[in-house]
Design a protein around this motif. Structure first.
Motif, PDB file in Angstrom:
ATOM      1  N   MET A   1       0.848  -1.202   0.000  1.00 29.75           N
ATOM      2  CA  MET A   1       0.000   0.000   0.000  1.00 29.75           C
ATOM      3  C   MET A   1       0.882   1.250   0.000  1.00 29.75           C
ATOM      4  O   MET A   1       1.869   1.326   0.727  1.00 29.75           O
ATOM      5  N   ALA A   2       0.523   2.207  -0.838  1.00 29.52           N
ATOM      6  CA  ALA A   2       1.344   3.411  -0.988  1.00 29.52           C
ATOM      7  C   ALA A   2       1.350   4.236   0.301  1.00 29.52           C
ATOM      8  O   ALA A   2       0.327   4.361   0.985  1.00 29.52           O
ATOM      9  N   GLU A   3       2.516   4.794   0.613  1.00 31.18           N
ATOM     10  CA  GLU A   3       2.604   5.692   1.763  1.00 31.18           C
ATOM     11  C   GLU A   3       1.854   6.981   1.448  1.00 31.18           C
ATOM     12  O   GLU A   3       1.898   7.490   0.336  1.00 31.18           O
ATOM     13  N   ILE A   4       1.142   7.506   2.446  1.00 32.49           N
ATOM     14  CA  ILE A   4       0.359   8.732   2.273  1.00 32.49           C
ATOM     15  C   ILE A   4       1.180   9.918   2.758  1.00 32.49           C
ATOM     16  O   ILE A   4       1.671   9.924   3.887  1.00 32.49           O
ATOM     17  N   ALA A   5       1.342  10.919   1.894  1.00 32.93           N
ATOM     18  CA  ALA A   5       2.124  12.107   2.251  1.00 32.93           C
ATOM     19  C   ALA A   5       1.257  13.238   2.783  1.00 32.93           C
ATOM     20  O   ALA A   5       1.708  14.040   3.603  1.00 32.93           O
ATOM     21  N   VAL A   6       0.022  13.322   2.284  1.00 32.71           N
ATOM     22  CA  VAL A   6      -0.905  14.383   2.689  1.00 32.71           C
ATOM     23  C   VAL A   6      -2.242  13.737   3.027  1.00 32.71           C
ATOM     24  O   VAL A   6      -2.812  13.022   2.201  1.00 32.71           O
ATOM     25  N   GLN A   7      -2.722  13.992   4.236  1.00 33.19           N
ATOM     26  CA  GLN A   7      -4.003  13.413   4.636  1.00 33.19           C
ATOM     27  C   GLN A   7      -4.812  14.416   5.458  1.00 33.19           C
ATOM     28  O   GLN A   7      -4.333  14.973   6.440  1.00 33.19           O
ATOM     29  N   GLY A   8      -6.023  14.645   5.003  1.00 35.26           N
ATOM     30  CA  GLY A   8      -6.977  15.430   5.782  1.00 35.26           C
ATOM     31  C   GLY A   8      -8.181  14.553   6.053  1.00 35.26           C
ATOM     32  O   GLY A   8      -8.713  13.928   5.137  1.00 35.26           O
ATOM     33  N   THR A   9      -8.602  14.476   7.306  1.00 37.00           N
ATOM     34  CA  THR A   9      -9.688  13.584   7.684  1.00 37.00           C
ATOM     35  C   THR A   9     -10.810  14.353   8.373  1.00 37.00           C
ATOM     36  O   THR A   9     -10.584  15.010   9.404  1.00 37.00           O
ATOM     37  N   ASP A  10     -11.994  14.319   7.780  1.00 38.49           N
ATOM     38  CA  ASP A  10     -13.205  14.920   8.363  1.00 38.49           C
ATOM     39  C   ASP A  10     -12.985  16.368   8.798  1.00 38.49           C
ATOM     40  O   ASP A  10     -13.335  16.763   9.917  1.00 38.49           O
ATOM     41  N   LEU A  11     -12.416  17.152   7.912  1.00 36.38           N
ATOM     42  CA  LEU A  11     -12.101  18.539   8.250  1.00 36.38           C
ATOM     43  C   LEU A  11     -13.345  19.426   8.147  1.00 36.38           C
ATOM     44  O   LEU A  11     -14.026  19.448   7.119  1.00 36.38           O
ATOM     45  N   ASP A  12     -13.606  20.137   9.234  1.00 36.82           N
ATOM     46  CA  ASP A  12     -14.665  21.147   9.253  1.00 36.82           C
ATOM     47  C   ASP A  12     -14.002  22.503   9.469  1.00 36.82           C
ATOM     48  O   ASP A  12     -13.066  22.629  10.275  1.00 36.82           O
ATOM     49  N   PHE A  13     -14.502  23.507   8.767  1.00 36.05           N
ATOM     50  CA  PHE A  13     -13.976  24.860   8.970  1.00 36.05           C
ATOM     51  C   PHE A  13     -15.061  25.860   8.666  1.00 36.05           C
ATOM     52  O   PHE A  13     -15.788  25.744   7.682  1.00 36.05           O
ATOM     53  N   SER A  14     -15.176  26.868   9.534  1.00 39.16           N
ATOM     54  CA  SER A  14     -16.083  27.982   9.270  1.00 39.16           C
ATOM     55  C   SER A  14     -15.406  29.266   9.709  1.00 39.16           C
ATOM     56  O   SER A  14     -14.560  29.278  10.616  1.00 39.16           O
ATOM     57  N   TRP A  15     -15.748  30.373   9.038  1.00 32.25           N
ATOM     58  CA  TRP A  15     -15.208  31.668   9.398  1.00 32.25           C
ATOM     59  C   TRP A  15     -15.884  32.173  10.663  1.00 32.25           C
ATOM     60  O   TRP A  15     -16.921  31.651  11.076  1.00 32.25           O
ATOM     61  N   HIS A  16     -15.302  33.212  11.261  1.00 31.72           N
ATOM     62  CA  HIS A  16     -15.819  33.734  12.533  1.00 31.72           C
ATOM     63  C   HIS A  16     -17.263  34.191  12.417  1.00 31.72           C
ATOM     64  O   HIS A  16     -18.021  34.143  13.378  1.00 31.72           O
ATOM     65  N   GLN A  17     -17.655  34.625  11.221  1.00 31.72           N
ATOM     66  CA  GLN A  17     -19.038  35.075  11.026  1.00 31.72           C
ATOM     67  C   GLN A  17     -20.019  33.915  11.016  1.00 31.72           C
ATOM     68  O   GLN A  17     -21.226  34.115  10.970  1.00 31.72           O
ATOM     69  N   GLY A  18     -19.475  32.675  11.033  1.00 29.52           N
ATOM     70  CA  GLY A  18     -20.338  31.502  11.070  1.00 29.52           C
ATOM     71  C   GLY A  18     -20.513  30.805   9.738  1.00 29.52           C
ATOM     72  O   GLY A  18     -21.132  29.748   9.651  1.00 29.52           O
ATOM     73  N   GLU A  19     -19.966  31.390   8.659  1.00 29.91           N
ATOM     74  CA  GLU A  19     -20.122  30.781   7.328  1.00 29.91           C
ATOM     75  C   GLU A  19     -19.336  29.471   7.252  1.00 29.91           C
ATOM     76  O   GLU A  19     -18.124  29.438   7.412  1.00 29.91           O
ATOM     77  N   GLN A  20     -20.037  28.370   6.984  1.00 32.00           N
ATOM     78  CA  GLN A  20     -19.403  27.054   6.884  1.00 32.00           C
ATOM     79  C   GLN A  20     -18.708  26.938   5.527  1.00 32.00           C
ATOM     80  O   GLN A  20     -19.319  27.158   4.485  1.00 32.00           O
ATOM     81  N   VAL A  21     -17.406  26.606   5.552  1.00 31.54           N
ATOM     82  CA  VAL A  21     -16.639  26.508   4.313  1.00 31.54           C
ATOM     83  C   VAL A  21     -16.352  25.046   3.966  1.00 31.54           C
ATOM     84  O   VAL A  21     -16.490  24.638   2.814  1.00 31.54           O
ATOM     85  N   LEU A  22     -15.936  24.260   4.952  1.00 34.02           N
ATOM     86  CA  LEU A  22     -15.653  22.842   4.735  1.00 34.02           C
ATOM     87  C   LEU A  22     -16.500  22.003   5.682  1.00 34.02           C
ATOM     88  O   LEU A  22     -16.705  22.371   6.849  1.00 34.02           O
ATOM     89  N   ASN A  23     -16.962  20.866   5.171  1.00 37.08           N
ATOM     90  CA  ASN A  23     -17.850  20.012   5.950  1.00 37.08           C
ATOM     91  C   ASN A  23     -17.428  18.554   5.796  1.00 37.08           C
ATOM     92  O   ASN A  23     -17.583  17.961   4.730  1.00 37.08           O
ATOM     93  N   ALA A  24     -16.833  17.985   6.855  1.00 39.03           N
ATOM     94  CA  ALA A  24     -16.390  16.579   6.847  1.00 39.03           C
ATOM     95  C   ALA A  24     -15.573  16.277   5.590  1.00 39.03           C
ATOM     96  O   ALA A  24     -15.804  15.280   4.898  1.00 39.03           O
ATOM     97  N   CYS A  25     -14.615  17.134   5.303  1.00 36.83           N
ATOM     98  CA  CYS A  25     -13.824  17.050   4.070  1.00 36.83           C
ATOM     99  C   CYS A  25     -12.611  16.140   4.289  1.00 36.83           C
ATOM    100  O   CYS A  25     -11.840  16.346   5.231  1.00 36.83           O
ATOM    101  N   SER A  26     -12.438  15.149   3.422  1.00 37.58           N
ATOM    102  CA  SER A  26     -11.330  14.205   3.572  1.00 37.58           C
ATOM    103  C   SER A  26     -10.639  13.975   2.232  1.00 37.58           C
ATOM    104  O   SER A  26     -11.290  13.931   1.182  1.00 37.58           O
ATOM    105  N   LEU A  27      -9.314  13.826   2.283  1.00 40.70           N
ATOM    106  CA  LEU A  27      -8.549  13.452   1.086  1.00 40.70           C
ATOM    107  C   LEU A  27      -7.213  12.848   1.506  1.00 40.70           C
ATOM    108  O   LEU A  27      -6.743  13.049   2.625  1.00 40.70           O
ATOM    109  N   GLU A  28      -6.616  12.092   0.586  1.00 42.64           N
ATOM    110  CA  GLU A  28      -5.286  11.509   0.782  1.00 42.64           C
ATOM    111  C   GLU A  28      -4.503  11.621  -0.507  1.00 42.64           C
ATOM    112  O   GLU A  28      -5.016  11.313  -1.583  1.00 42.64           O
ATOM    113  N   VAL A  29      -3.241  12.071  -0.403  1.00 44.17           N
ATOM    114  CA  VAL A  29      -2.355  12.142  -1.562  1.00 44.17           C
ATOM    115  C   VAL A  29      -1.187  11.192  -1.324  1.00 44.17           C
ATOM    116  O   VAL A  29      -0.443  11.357  -0.353  1.00 44.17           O
ATOM    117  N   PRO A  30      -0.997  10.181  -2.187  1.00 43.32           N
ATOM    118  CA  PRO A  30       0.119   9.249  -2.010  1.00 43.32           C
ATOM    119  C   PRO A  30       1.469   9.934  -2.180  1.00 43.32           C
ATOM    120  O   PRO A  30       1.613  10.871  -2.974  1.00 43.32           O
TER     121      PRO A  30
END
Length: 223
Positions: free
Chosen positions: A1-30
């Motif tokens: 199995m390829a080694e993973i160099a970049v991994q984001g798992t279930d990332l949530d992010f919103s700005w201070h004003q409350g605007e949701q930008v990312l919702n359970a965002c996941s990715l992997e780059v070998p």
């Protein structure tokens, strides 16, 4: 199995004003591969890249990434701080407290890797947009970065310079064993990568073969 160099798992992010930008965002780059991140304006591409780089902190979720990481902004003027090409690349090595001859060697190797060694003494203000982006990438190479994160680096370039830069990054990934994640909305750039992610309204909705994703977007472009 390829080694993973970049991994984001279930990332949530919103700005201070409350605007949701990312919702359970996941990715992997070998490790050792060149992937692209696609999506319309406002889909969260740049925010996701900054979370992966540690420039922003997620509300929740986990980021795992090989270090050191090099980040290349859409506008290179936001990160080039010294008056000449060679001085700017050397500036990133200050923390390592290397002897002068080693700094010079690293700078020359990095500039040669992106084919601008002859510009070492050139003032930054005298460079084209494409040359400035190469200086920014050379800075990451000089610091011996494992991962390159590039936020629409061709956005301000003319069409010929766009494809020249993406081909240069593809060559660096393959010749130096780097890992790269490149944000774009230009479908022609997909011809150069190993795979791609499609981001829509803050979540990765498709991933995999770049040509398949390209055809999907040609046949049913996002609104």
């Amino acid at each position: 199995m390829a080694e993973i160099a970049v991994q984001g798992t279930d990332l949530d992010f919103s700005w201070h004003q409350g605007e949701q930008v990312l919702n359970a965002c996941s990715l992997e780059v070998p490790k050792g591969e060149f992937w692209m991140l696609l999506g319309t304006n406002g889909s969260g591409k740049s925010t996701l890249l900054k979370l992966l780089a540690g420039l922003l902190t997620p509300k929740s979720g986990l980021v795992q990434i090989l270090h050191p990481v090099g980040f290349v902004f859409q506008n290179p003027d936001h990160q080039l701080v010294m008056p000449t090409v060679g001085a700017d690349v050397a500036f990133g090595l200050v923390e390592e407290q290397l002897p002068i001859f080693r700094v010079r060697q690293r700078v020359e190797e990095a500039l040669a890797a992106v084919n601008i060694l002859e510009l070492q003494r050139r003032p930054i203000y005298a460079l084209s947009g494409g040359q400035k982006q190469r200086v920014a990438i050379a800075g990451a190479i000089a610091r011996q970065c494992e991962v390159l994160l590039l936020d629409e680096p061709t956005a301000l370039l003319d069409p010929d310079s766009q494809l020249e830069l993406v081909a240069q990054v593809q060559n660096l990934v393959k010749s130096r064993g780097l890992t790269a994640l490149w944000v774009t909305h230009r479908l022609e750039e997909l011809n150069y990568c190993d795979g791609a992610f499609l981001l829509d309204r803050g979540s990765v909705v498709d991933r995999g073969d770049a040509q398949r994703l390209k055809q999907r977007l040609i046949q049913s472009p996002p609104p």
